[in-house]
Design an enzyme around this catalytic site. Structure first.
Site, PDB file in Angstrom:
ATOM      1  CG  HIS A  52      -6.711 -10.573  -6.293  1.00 34.11           C
ATOM      2  ND1 HIS A  52      -7.043 -10.981  -5.044  1.00 34.11           N
ATOM      3  CD2 HIS A  52      -7.866 -10.097  -6.850  1.00 34.11           C
ATOM      4  CE1 HIS A  52      -8.335 -10.773  -4.832  1.00 34.11           C
ATOM      5  NE2 HIS A  52      -8.864 -10.241  -5.918  1.00 34.11           N
TER       6      HIS A  52
ATOM      7  CG  HIS B 132      -3.676  -9.349   2.669  1.00 35.07           C
ATOM      8  ND1 HIS B 132      -4.608  -8.361   2.827  1.00 35.07           N
ATOM      9  CD2 HIS B 132      -4.248 -10.304   1.894  1.00 35.07           C
ATOM     10  CE1 HIS B 132      -5.706  -8.717   2.184  1.00 35.07           C
ATOM     11  NE2 HIS B 132      -5.513  -9.886   1.605  1.00 35.07           N
TER      12      HIS B 132
ATOM     13  CG  ASP C 199      -3.720 -17.268  -2.205  1.00 35.48           C
ATOM     14  OD1 ASP C 199      -4.677 -18.050  -2.157  1.00 35.48           O
ATOM     15  OD2 ASP C 199      -3.802 -16.114  -2.655  1.00 35.48           O
TER      16      ASP C 199
HETATM   17  N1  CMC Z   1       7.931 -10.352  -0.435  1.00 31.73           N
HETATM   18  C1  CMC Z   1       8.867  -9.392  -0.215  1.00 31.73           C
HETATM   19  N2  CMC Z   1       8.583  -8.107   0.079  1.00 31.73           N
HETATM   20  C2  CMC Z   1       7.288  -7.773   0.150  1.00 31.73           C
HETATM   21  C3  CMC Z   1       6.253  -8.706  -0.061  1.00 31.73           C
HETATM   22  C4  CMC Z   1       6.619 -10.039  -0.355  1.00 31.73           C
HETATM   23  N3  CMC Z   1       5.676 -10.973  -0.566  1.00 31.73           N
HETATM   24  N4  CMC Z   1       5.053  -8.100   0.067  1.00 31.73           N
HETATM   25  C5  CMC Z   1       5.318  -6.810   0.352  1.00 31.73           C
HETATM   26  N5  CMC Z   1       6.672  -6.608   0.402  1.00 31.73           N
HETATM   27  C6  CMC Z   1       7.367  -5.356   0.761  1.00 31.73           C
HETATM   28  C7  CMC Z   1       7.245  -4.322  -0.347  1.00 31.73           C
HETATM   29  O1  CMC Z   1       8.324  -4.426  -1.259  1.00 31.73           O
HETATM   30  C8  CMC Z   1       7.284  -3.041   0.453  1.00 31.73           C
HETATM   31  O2  CMC Z   1       8.627  -2.808   0.852  1.00 31.73           O
HETATM   32  P1  CMC Z   1       9.167  -1.285   1.025  1.00 31.73           P
HETATM   33  O3  CMC Z   1       8.301  -0.680   2.089  1.00 31.73           O
HETATM   34  O4  CMC Z   1      10.599  -1.442   1.411  1.00 31.73           O
HETATM   35  O5  CMC Z   1       8.984  -0.636  -0.311  1.00 31.73           O
HETATM   36  C9  CMC Z   1       6.502  -3.394   1.737  1.00 31.73           C
HETATM   37  O6  CMC Z   1       6.673  -4.797   1.890  1.00 31.73           O
HETATM   38  C10 CMC Z   1       5.025  -3.032   1.707  1.00 31.73           C
HETATM   39  O7  CMC Z   1       4.437  -3.734   0.625  1.00 31.73           O
HETATM   40  P2  CMC Z   1       3.482  -3.112  -0.471  1.00 31.73           P
HETATM   41  O8  CMC Z   1       3.910  -3.603  -1.821  1.00 31.73           O
HETATM   42  O9  CMC Z   1       3.367  -1.638  -0.268  1.00 31.73           O
HETATM   43  O10 CMC Z   1       2.129  -3.785  -0.053  1.00 31.73           O
HETATM   44  P3  CMC Z   1       0.823  -3.803  -0.900  1.00 31.73           P
HETATM   45  O11 CMC Z   1      -0.268  -3.671   0.068  1.00 31.73           O
HETATM   46  O12 CMC Z   1       0.859  -2.807  -2.023  1.00 31.73           O
HETATM   47  O13 CMC Z   1       0.837  -5.260  -1.576  1.00 31.73           O
HETATM   48  C11 CMC Z   1       0.523  -7.579  -1.886  1.00 31.73           C
HETATM   49  C12 CMC Z   1       0.193  -6.363  -1.021  1.00 31.73           C
HETATM   50  C13 CMC Z   1      -0.324  -8.784  -1.435  1.00 31.73           C
HETATM   51  C14 CMC Z   1       0.196  -7.281  -3.359  1.00 31.73           C
HETATM   52  C15 CMC Z   1       2.033  -7.922  -1.720  1.00 31.73           C
HETATM   53  O14 CMC Z   1       2.319  -8.163  -0.368  1.00 31.73           O
HETATM   54  C16 CMC Z   1       2.456  -9.097  -2.590  1.00 31.73           C
HETATM   55  O15 CMC Z   1       2.712  -8.907  -3.788  1.00 31.73           O
HETATM   56  N6  CMC Z   1       2.539 -10.340  -2.004  1.00 31.73           N
HETATM   57  C17 CMC Z   1       2.870 -11.522  -2.766  1.00 31.73           C
HETATM   58  C18 CMC Z   1       1.669 -11.975  -3.582  1.00 31.73           C
HETATM   59  C19 CMC Z   1       0.597 -12.642  -2.733  1.00 31.73           C
HETATM   60  O16 CMC Z   1       0.877 -13.512  -1.933  1.00 31.73           O
HETATM   61  N7  CMC Z   1      -0.666 -12.229  -2.955  1.00 31.73           N
HETATM   62  C20 CMC Z   1      -1.831 -12.852  -2.316  1.00 31.73           C
HETATM   63  C21 CMC Z   1      -2.563 -11.942  -1.399  1.00 31.73           C
HETATM   64  S1  CMC Z   1      -3.732 -12.850  -0.383  1.00 31.73           S
HETATM   65  C22 CMC Z   1      -4.910 -13.476  -1.476  1.00 31.73           C
HETATM   66  C23 CMC Z   1      -5.832 -12.417  -1.957  1.00 31.73           C
HETATM   67  O17 CMC Z   1      -6.582 -11.850  -1.128  1.00 31.73           O
HETATM   68  O18 CMC Z   1      -5.845 -12.143  -3.161  1.00 31.73           O
END
Ligand code: CMC
Length: 427
Positions: free
Chosen positions: A266, A309, A366
């Site tokens: 986050h 996201h 971010d």
């Molecule tokens: N790098 C590599 N792979 C990723 C990433 C990433 N940054 N984000 C998602 N994926 C992959 C994930 O492994 C999954 O792959 P698969 O379908 O093969 O299992 C797929 O993409 C879908 O992702 P998810 O984990 O189901 O997505 P989510 O909605 O649960 O998570 C998130 C969203 C923001 C937590 C995640 O994208 C992440 O950890 N990003 C990096 C951290 C980040 O930049 N966070 C800031 C968010 S914006 C500021 C805010 O609003 O807080």
């Protein structure tokens, strides 16, 4: 409000359950499942992938189209035409202020920027090397011990006073946590400065010499505050609502929001982006590719920080404005940042790589904010603190909206997978 019904048939239950379907002013329809409990059924949705936890009129996001509206106004228009204090008014009260309302609100915020002198003593209990987010969690929670004169959550004016106190004091506490960390004296706020200027002044001024506020920095800071101000029911806002639903005081609720924001998935991501760029080290192709491969490796928990996201499956509209601001700031300051080169190359690879394209993983807000903050001399461990300063208005607006309407204590249920009842072994 229910204009249609959904029907649910469950194998083994010889009846059909009718559930009301509601339409909001924008966005997907929702099925009201509240009646299911009486039928002996619960819904199962870990991570709230398809659950609306409340009604809200504050912020709307269309993740597929990359749209973000605050009270109906697009974020890019607000970021370019408005300012943070006006946005605070809009989020809290629902409409843009006229000149008189704006002047009154700004002066109320300015009048509350100072913290009780005893709060200075709180800081002395922390180690100098404490992460400023840990200081922020503690000190903001502790505000309830100082400002309980207007803390009746059922009285609207008390809620507004608490909201104004929080908006006003967050930059002061944030700057104090930085000053404590670097061993410099605290600066009292200066009410002749605007919100962003005052924050920069409290961060960087010392008693030894006059601090001249760079207008480029102040404009960028105000924009960073605006772009992080609210984002509907994200993890920290939902935490604030859940804490607030128990009747907890506003300072405790915001402290809970700060804790939820801290995680790298986050608000902690802006700090994590810079750490990642540090680790990548130089902009050689093989180095960058190594990190891209690591992010794609299913056996490696590493994620490319600043990408992806839960809601946006398109370019984060905040990231677009942030990227423009980043280019403006670096150009105006004549900074040729090698980390920006790495960031731009990462962005380019991720936008072309099949793994990221297929999963619709775009740079988020971010990704760029950290580079701007770094250029302005803000240390990495303050990035999430600045996010918390901005998001306070979002948190408190949602808390106020919830308490202005009828609400219930938040209490999810579970799919139990433990033991059946069993007897304690006889001794
Ligand atoms: N790098 C590599 N792979 C990723 C990433 C990433 N940054 N984000 C998602 N994926 C992959 C994930 O492994 C999954 O792959 P698969 O379908 O093969 O299992 C797929 O993409 C879908 O992702 P998810 O984990 O189901 O997505 P989510 O909605 O649960 O998570 C998130 C969203 C923001 C937590 C995640 O994208 C992440 O950890 N990003 C990096 C951290 C980040 O930049 N966070 C800031 C968010 S914006 C500021 C805010 O609003 O807080």
């Amino acid at each position: 409000m229910a204009d249609r019904k959904a029907t649910l048939t469950v194998d083994g239950l010889d009846k059909t359950i009718e559930l009301p379907v509601y339409s909001g002013s924008l966005g997907p329809d929702v099925v009201d499942v509240r009646g299911l409990g009486a039928e002996g059924l619960f819904t199962y949705d870990p991570g709230f992938m398809a659950t609306s936890s409340c009604q809200s009129a504050i912020t709307y996001i269309d993740g597929g189209k990359g749209v973000l509206l605050h009270r109906g106004y697009p974020i890019d228009q607000l970021a370019k035409e408005s300012n943070f204090v006006e946005l605070c008014y809009l989020l809290l009260f629902g409409e843009l202020p006229n000149d008189e309302q704006y002047a009154d609100f700004e002066s109320r915020v300015s009048n509350h920027t100072m913290v009780h002198d005893q709060i200075n003593n709180f800081f002395k209990g922390f180690r100098r090397d404490a992460h400023p987010m840990s200081i922020l969690c503690g000190v903001v929670g502790g505000l309830a011990a100082f400002y309980h004169d207007h803390m009746d959550i059922n009285v609207e004016e008390d809620r507004i006073i608490s909201a104004i106190r929080l908006i006003a004091k967050m930059p002061t506490i944030a700057a104090m946590s930085y000053k404590y960390n670097v061993g410099q004296p605290f600066n009292y706020p200066r009410n002749d400065l605007n919100y962003a200027e005052n924050f920069l002044y409290m961060m960087f001024s010392t008693p030894c010499e006059e601090y001249k506020i760079n207008p480029v920095y102040a404009k960028a800071m105000d924009r960073i505050f605006m772009l992080h101000a609210d984002h509907e029911q994200n993890a920290s806002t939902s935490t604030v609502r859940l804490a607030g639903s128990t009747g907890a005081n506003p300072f405790a609720c915001i402290s809970a929001g700060i804790a939820a924001l801290w995680g790298p998935a986050h608000g902690g991501a802006n700090e994590a982006v810079l750490k990642m760029l540090d680790e990548i080290g130089d902009d050689s192709e093989e180095n960058i590719q190594r990190f891209i491969d690591k992010a794609k490796d299913k056996d490696d928990p590493f994620k490319l920080m600043g990408f992806g996201h839960r809601v946006y499956r398109n370019f984060d509209p905040r990231a677009k404005v942030m990227k423009e601001t980043c280019d403006e700031v670096l150009a105006e300051l004549g900074i040729d940042d090698p980390q920006l080169k790495i960031a731009k190359r990462l962005e380019q690879i991720a936008l072309e790589d099949e793994y990221f394209v297929e999963r619709k993983l775009y740079p988020n807000v971010d990704f760029y904010s950290g580079i701007i903050l770094k250029a302005m001399g803000i240390p990495t461990n303050m990035f999430t603190v600045i996010f918390a300063v901005s998001r306070t208005i979002g948190w408190i607006s949602h808390w106020h909206e919830m308490l202005s309407d009828s609400y219930k204590i938040g209490r999810p249920r579970q799919l139990y997978t433990g033991h059946d009842q069993r007897d304690y072994p006889a001794k």
